[in-house]
Each structure stands twice: as structure tokens, then as C-alpha cells.
Design a protein around this motif. Structure first.
Motif, PDB file in Angstrom:
ATOM      1  N   VAL A   1      60.014  52.130  30.251  1.00 22.61           N
ATOM      2  CA  VAL A   1      60.437  53.520  30.430  1.00 22.61           C
ATOM      3  C   VAL A   1      60.442  54.203  29.063  1.00 22.61           C
ATOM      4  O   VAL A   1      60.499  53.552  28.012  1.00 22.61           O
ATOM      5  CB  VAL A   1      61.852  53.588  31.056  1.00 22.61           C
ATOM      6  CG1 VAL A   1      61.838  53.003  32.457  1.00 22.61           C
ATOM      7  CG2 VAL A   1      62.862  52.865  30.191  1.00 22.61           C
ATOM      8  N   ALA A   2      60.378  55.526  29.093  1.00 22.27           N
ATOM      9  CA  ALA A   2      60.380  56.301  27.856  1.00 22.27           C
ATOM     10  C   ALA A   2      61.798  56.383  27.290  1.00 22.27           C
ATOM     11  O   ALA A   2      62.778  56.365  28.036  1.00 22.27           O
ATOM     12  CB  ALA A   2      59.831  57.701  28.117  1.00 22.27           C
ATOM     13  N   VAL A   3      61.882  56.476  25.986  1.00 20.37           N
ATOM     14  CA  VAL A   3      63.164  56.572  25.303  1.00 20.37           C
ATOM     15  C   VAL A   3      63.288  57.953  24.691  1.00 20.37           C
ATOM     16  O   VAL A   3      62.442  58.367  23.874  1.00 20.37           O
ATOM     17  CB  VAL A   3      63.304  55.495  24.204  1.00 20.37           C
ATOM     18  CG1 VAL A   3      64.639  55.646  23.483  1.00 20.37           C
ATOM     19  CG2 VAL A   3      63.156  54.102  24.790  1.00 20.37           C
ATOM     20  N   ARG A   4      64.339  58.674  25.078  1.00 18.70           N
ATOM     21  CA  ARG A   4      64.615  59.982  24.488  1.00 18.70           C
ATOM     22  C   ARG A   4      65.635  59.784  23.366  1.00 18.70           C
ATOM     23  O   ARG A   4      66.715  59.211  23.602  1.00 18.70           O
ATOM     24  CB  ARG A   4      65.157  60.959  25.538  1.00 18.70           C
ATOM     25  CG  ARG A   4      64.156  61.291  26.629  1.00 18.70           C
ATOM     26  CD  ARG A   4      64.604  62.523  27.416  1.00 18.70           C
ATOM     27  NE  ARG A   4      65.854  62.284  28.097  1.00 18.70           N
ATOM     28  CZ  ARG A   4      65.955  61.872  29.361  1.00 18.70           C
ATOM     29  NH1 ARG A   4      64.856  61.630  30.062  1.00 18.70           N
ATOM     30  NH2 ARG A   4      67.125  61.700  29.931  1.00 18.70           N
ATOM     31  N   ALA A   5      65.297  60.264  22.175  1.00 21.88           N
ATOM     32  CA  ALA A   5      66.136  60.019  20.999  1.00 21.88           C
ATOM     33  C   ALA A   5      66.676  61.323  20.447  1.00 21.88           C
ATOM     34  O   ALA A   5      65.999  62.354  20.447  1.00 21.88           O
ATOM     35  CB  ALA A   5      65.347  59.288  19.926  1.00 21.88           C
ATOM     36  N   SER A   6      67.937  61.260  19.998  1.00 27.55           N
ATOM     37  CA  SER A   6      68.590  62.381  19.323  1.00 27.55           C
ATOM     38  C   SER A   6      69.242  61.831  18.050  1.00 27.55           C
ATOM     39  O   SER A   6      70.291  61.187  18.116  1.00 27.55           O
ATOM     40  CB  SER A   6      69.640  63.030  20.235  1.00 27.55           C
ATOM     41  OG  SER A   6      70.385  63.998  19.519  1.00 27.55           O
TER      42      SER A   6
ATOM     43  N   GLY B   1      67.106  46.974  18.444  1.00 25.86           N
ATOM     44  CA  GLY B   1      66.091  46.464  19.358  1.00 25.86           C
ATOM     45  C   GLY B   1      66.687  45.769  20.563  1.00 25.86           C
ATOM     46  O   GLY B   1      66.218  45.953  21.697  1.00 25.86           O
ATOM     47  N   ASN B   2      67.719  44.970  20.368  1.00 23.87           N
ATOM     48  CA  ASN B   2      68.341  44.279  21.504  1.00 23.87           C
ATOM     49  C   ASN B   2      68.969  45.256  22.484  1.00 23.87           C
ATOM     50  O   ASN B   2      68.903  45.066  23.708  1.00 23.87           O
ATOM     51  CB  ASN B   2      69.390  43.293  21.000  1.00 23.87           C
ATOM     52  CG  ASN B   2      68.766  42.037  20.407  1.00 23.87           C
ATOM     53  OD1 ASN B   2      67.555  41.949  20.268  1.00 23.87           O
ATOM     54  ND2 ASN B   2      69.594  41.084  20.046  1.00 23.87           N
ATOM     55  N   LEU B   3      69.615  46.303  21.957  1.00 24.32           N
ATOM     56  CA  LEU B   3      70.220  47.298  22.847  1.00 24.32           C
ATOM     57  C   LEU B   3      69.146  48.060  23.623  1.00 24.32           C
ATOM     58  O   LEU B   3      69.322  48.357  24.818  1.00 24.32           O
ATOM     59  CB  LEU B   3      71.091  48.257  22.040  1.00 24.32           C
ATOM     60  CG  LEU B   3      72.357  47.665  21.417  1.00 24.32           C
ATOM     61  CD1 LEU B   3      73.121  48.733  20.654  1.00 24.32           C
ATOM     62  CD2 LEU B   3      73.253  47.036  22.483  1.00 24.32           C
ATOM     63  N   LEU B   4      68.039  48.379  22.964  1.00 19.67           N
ATOM     64  CA  LEU B   4      66.958  49.070  23.671  1.00 19.67           C
ATOM     65  C   LEU B   4      66.321  48.151  24.709  1.00 19.67           C
ATOM     66  O   LEU B   4      65.987  48.594  25.819  1.00 19.67           O
ATOM     67  CB  LEU B   4      65.912  49.555  22.660  1.00 19.67           C
ATOM     68  CG  LEU B   4      66.329  50.737  21.790  1.00 19.67           C
ATOM     69  CD1 LEU B   4      65.269  51.020  20.732  1.00 19.67           C
ATOM     70  CD2 LEU B   4      66.585  51.986  22.631  1.00 19.67           C
ATOM     71  N   ASP B   5      66.134  46.876  24.370  1.00 20.21           N
ATOM     72  CA  ASP B   5      65.589  45.930  25.348  1.00 20.21           C
ATOM     73  C   ASP B   5      66.479  45.851  26.584  1.00 20.21           C
ATOM     74  O   ASP B   5      66.005  45.860  27.727  1.00 20.21           O
ATOM     75  CB  ASP B   5      65.465  44.538  24.726  1.00 20.21           C
ATOM     76  CG  ASP B   5      64.321  44.455  23.732  1.00 20.21           C
ATOM     77  OD1 ASP B   5      63.422  45.312  23.788  1.00 20.21           O
ATOM     78  OD2 ASP B   5      64.346  43.535  22.885  1.00 20.21           O
ATOM     79  N   ASN B   6      67.778  45.767  26.358  1.00 19.21           N
ATOM     80  CA  ASN B   6      68.714  45.679  27.483  1.00 19.21           C
ATOM     81  C   ASN B   6      68.686  46.945  28.329  1.00 19.21           C
ATOM     82  O   ASN B   6      68.690  46.884  29.573  1.00 19.21           O
ATOM     83  CB  ASN B   6      70.122  45.436  26.945  1.00 19.21           C
ATOM     84  CG  ASN B   6      71.161  45.348  28.039  1.00 19.21           C
ATOM     85  OD1 ASN B   6      71.279  44.362  28.741  1.00 19.21           O
ATOM     86  ND2 ASN B   6      71.931  46.423  28.190  1.00 19.21           N
ATOM     87  N   ALA B   7      68.636  48.118  27.663  1.00 15.07           N
ATOM     88  CA  ALA B   7      68.622  49.378  28.408  1.00 15.07           C
ATOM     89  C   ALA B   7      67.333  49.526  29.214  1.00 15.07           C
ATOM     90  O   ALA B   7      67.355  49.931  30.385  1.00 15.07           O
ATOM     91  CB  ALA B   7      68.785  50.550  27.432  1.00 15.07           C
ATOM     92  N   GLU B   8      66.198  49.183  28.616  1.00 20.73           N
ATOM     93  CA  GLU B   8      64.931  49.312  29.318  1.00 20.73           C
ATOM     94  C   GLU B   8      64.851  48.337  30.503  1.00 20.73           C
ATOM     95  O   GLU B   8      64.246  48.646  31.533  1.00 20.73           O
ATOM     96  CB  GLU B   8      63.772  49.054  28.355  1.00 20.73           C
ATOM     97  CG  GLU B   8      63.600  50.152  27.313  1.00 20.73           C
ATOM     98  CD  GLU B   8      62.512  49.825  26.305  1.00 20.73           C
ATOM     99  OE1 GLU B   8      61.913  48.727  26.426  1.00 20.73           O
ATOM    100  OE2 GLU B   8      62.263  50.644  25.409  1.00 20.73           O
ATOM    101  N   ARG B   9      65.488  47.189  30.360  1.00 18.62           N
ATOM    102  CA  ARG B   9      65.448  46.193  31.437  1.00 18.62           C
ATOM    103  C   ARG B   9      66.216  46.673  32.665  1.00 18.62           C
ATOM    104  O   ARG B   9      65.855  46.352  33.801  1.00 18.62           O
ATOM    105  CB  ARG B   9      66.021  44.880  30.924  1.00 18.62           C
ATOM    106  CG  ARG B   9      65.931  43.733  31.920  1.00 18.62           C
ATOM    107  CD  ARG B   9      66.523  42.462  31.341  1.00 18.62           C
ATOM    108  NE  ARG B   9      65.797  42.039  30.158  1.00 18.62           N
ATOM    109  CZ  ARG B   9      66.334  41.897  28.945  1.00 18.62           C
ATOM    110  NH1 ARG B   9      67.616  42.169  28.769  1.00 18.62           N
ATOM    111  NH2 ARG B   9      65.601  41.500  27.928  1.00 18.62           N
TER     112      ARG B   9
END
Length: 355
Positions: free
Chosen positions: A232-237, A256-264
Motif C-alpha cells: 500500500v502507499a504511504v502518506r508522509a507528513s 522500517g519495522n513500524l512501516l512493515d507492520n503497518a503495511e502488513r
């Protein structure tokens, strides 16, 4: 005080002089203590008046005391030594009990045992209580270590078994060789080994030299590295570029681990925000997935814990990502927590002291 008696002499203002010597009085020679005082007579003649005291009585008294002390001193020393030994033995009895119990614990290896705590509220009781606290912490640490080894062995067994099976099939039927599956299993095994090694280093107190790290730039680099690779796309602020003291590689691992968990777990979107609040760098990663139940919000940071056990291991991971993120955040003097995202799902918040 002076009066008008013309027969009385006047004593000088000087202090009397004391001397010791022998004198014969009434035909008896003995030692005396003399005091000499100068006196002026009514005829203006200065004479010295001597007064003496026999020293025999004083010497007899000193001799008597000396003989009494010489006779009673050994007995007194014996009494003092005995009382001291009894008091010391009684005072050190709890220490001996603690020592004996520690020796038994060392010999048996049973960390569930505890040393006796005396009823007295003194330093020895405090020592025993602290020893029990240390034993409890050691027991918990050993239990965690054993659980970690058991879980690691279990997680390593699956990819190794899969690799062996595929290689045995390929050896018997080369045409059935699944190269992509082999590569996937090897990559998974490599990542798992790297995670286990990192956790072992953290537990061992490995602390690489820290330096100021611009967190905004680090997050942007991590997002660029992952661009197009996520599900999924990641929107960053990103507001500003707060600096924190740390190790860039390990801070990147947290992000990276937090993004991996969120995308999963996300359904369609992942949002990341970074800003500085009151001297603290705050990183938030939110997803629109099912969220984390309140009862499990602490447990998900434990090692090898997966709330989605029904998923395959390839999708659900080994349950080490969030544990590593929390340990690394704490190693940098920060914290990590999970809550409900405003639009539903879960939001993970990392707070690190800014410099």
C-alpha cells in the motif's frame, strides 16, 4: 584577705612552686611533695615558707590500684571477649543463613528459591531483601532466555525443513525444482537470523557510538528506499528535521519495522508523521486495518508474539519486528506505544529525546 594585724606577713602574688624530694621528720626520712610560697614580713623581709605532704599514702594507694588492675585485667578482657563473640555471632547469624542458602541455590541451580529475610529492620534484612529481588530478576531473565531459545529454534526449524524438503525433491526430480521458493525461504531464513543476532546484541548491551541524527532526513531516505515496493502507499507528513542522539542504522530499523507492520495490516493506506513536540521527536505510523485490542497492546511487543496466528508465517512474520523496534527505541532513551488511529486501525507512536 588582709587585715590590720601587724604580726601577719603579706603573701606575694606569685603562684606556689611545687617540688618533690626527701625530708627527715621526727627521725623518719620519707618522700614529700613540697609547696613553696614567698611571704613578706611586717619588717619588709621576704622569706620562703615550705609546706610538705608525705607521699607514702599516695604511693600506697597507686600501688594497690595497680595490683588490683593487674589481677583483674585478664578476667575483664576474657569477659569482654566472650560478650563480643556472642554478640557478633548472633548479629552475623542471618548473614550465615543467607550465605548457606545462596550456596544451596548455586549448587542446585534452582533460581525459584529465596534466602531467608530476618525480622529485624536493619542492614542485613535489607541485604536479604535485595538478594531476593536479584534472584527474582535473574529467574525471570533465565526464563525469558530459555523461552527465546525455544521460540528461535521453532522459527528456524520451519524454513530449514522447507529448504531440505525442496532440495531433496530437486535431487530426485530436477524438473520439480522451485527456485523462487528456495530463494524466498533462504531470504526469510537470512532475515530471521539477522533479527536474532540483533536481539542478542541488544541483550548483551551492545551500544555503538551515538551521534546526532537528523530524523527527518532518515525517514525520507527510508521512504525513498521503500517507494513502490510496499503493498500500500504511504502518506508522509514530515515537519522540520528534529535531531536525536543515536545510531542511524538502528533508528532506520525502528522506522522500517513500524512501516512493515503497518503495511502488513493496512487495508488501503498507511500514514506517517514526524514532528518535534516540547523537545521530543514524535514519530507516528498509522494504518487503517483492524487495530490492536486494548488487552494485547503490551503483549504485541513481546518476542515471537503474533496476534494473527491464523496467517501464514510468510505473511505474519516471526513476531520480532515490534519487539526489536521497542528495544531499539528504549536503547535510545525513548519509548513506543500503540493506540487507536483517528480513522480506525492502529497508530504506533515513538518518542525520542531531541537534541
Amino acid at each position: 584577705d588582709r587585715d590590720d594585724d601587724p604580726g601577719r606577713g603579706e603573701v606575694s602574688d606569685g603562684d606556689p612552686a611545687f617540688t618533690t624530694g626527701g625530708a627527715t621528720v621526727d627521725g623518719r626520712t620519707a618522700g614529700y611533695r613540697f609547696a613553696a610560697v614567698e611571704v613578706t614580713t611586717p619588717r619588709d623581709e621576704t622569706v620562703t615558707v615550705y609546706a610538705g605532704a608525705d607521699l607514702a599514702a599516695a604511693r600506697d594507694a597507686v600501688g594497690t590500684v595497680t595490683r588490683a588492675m593487674l589481677a583483674g585485667l585478664p578476667l575483664l578482657l576474657a569477659v569482654v571477649a566472650g560478650v563480643t563473640w556472642l554478640v557478633t555471632r548472633r548479629a552475623l547469624r542471618p548473614v550465615e543463613a543467607v550465605r548457606a542458602e545462596l550456596a544451596e541455590i548455586t549448587a542446585s541451580g534452582d533460581l525459584a528459591r529465596r534466602v531467608p529475610v530476618p525480622e529485624s529492620r536493619d542492614e542485613i534484612a535489607g541485604l536479604a531483601a535485595t538478594t531476593n529481588e536479584t534472584l527474582a530478576a535473574l529467574e525471570e531473565s533465565v526464563a525469558r532466555q530459555r523461552g527465546f531459545v525455544a521460540d528461535a529454534s521453532h522459527e528456524l526449524r520451519s524454513p530449514i525443513a522447507s529448504l531440505r524438503t525442496q532440495l531433496e525433491v530437486a535431487a530426485a526430480h530436477p524438473g520439480l525444482l522451485d527456485v523462487d521458493g528456495l530463494v524466498a525461504d533462504v531470504v526469510r531464513l537470512q532475515h530471521l537470523a539477522a533479527d536474532l543476532l540483533l536481539l542478542a546484541r541488544i541483550d548483551a548491551g551492545d551500544r555503538p557510538p551515538a551521534r546526532p541524527v537528523p530524523l527527518g532526513r532518515l525517514v525520507r531516505d527510508e521512504l525513498e528506499r521503500r517507494a513502490g515496493a510496499g503493498r500500500v502507499a504511504v502518506r508522509a507528513s514530515i515537519e522540520g528535521d528534529p535531531r536525536v542522539m543515536g545510531v542511524p542504522g538502528r533508528l532506520s530499523r525502528v522506522v522500517g519495522n513500524l512501516l512493515d507492520n503497518a503495511e502488513r495490516h493496512a487495508d488501503a493506506a498507511v500514514e506517517l508523521s514526524l514532528r518535534e513536540e516540547a523537545g521530543t521527536a514524535v514519530l507516528r505510523v498509522a494504518d487503517d486495518g483492524p487495530g490492536v485490542p486494548a488487552a494485547d497492546r503490551e503483549r504485541i511487543f513481546e518476542r515471537f508474539v503474533r496476534l494473527d496466528d491464523a496467517r501464514s508465517r510468510d505473511e505474519g512474520g516471526a513476531g520480532l519486528g515490534l519487539a526489536i523496534a521497542r528495544d531499539l527505541a528504549r536503547a535510545h532513551g525513548g519509548s513506543i506505544a500503540v493506540g487507536d488511529a483517528p480513522g480506525g486501525g492502529a497508530v504506533f507512536e515513538v518518542r525520542l529525546p531531541a537534541t
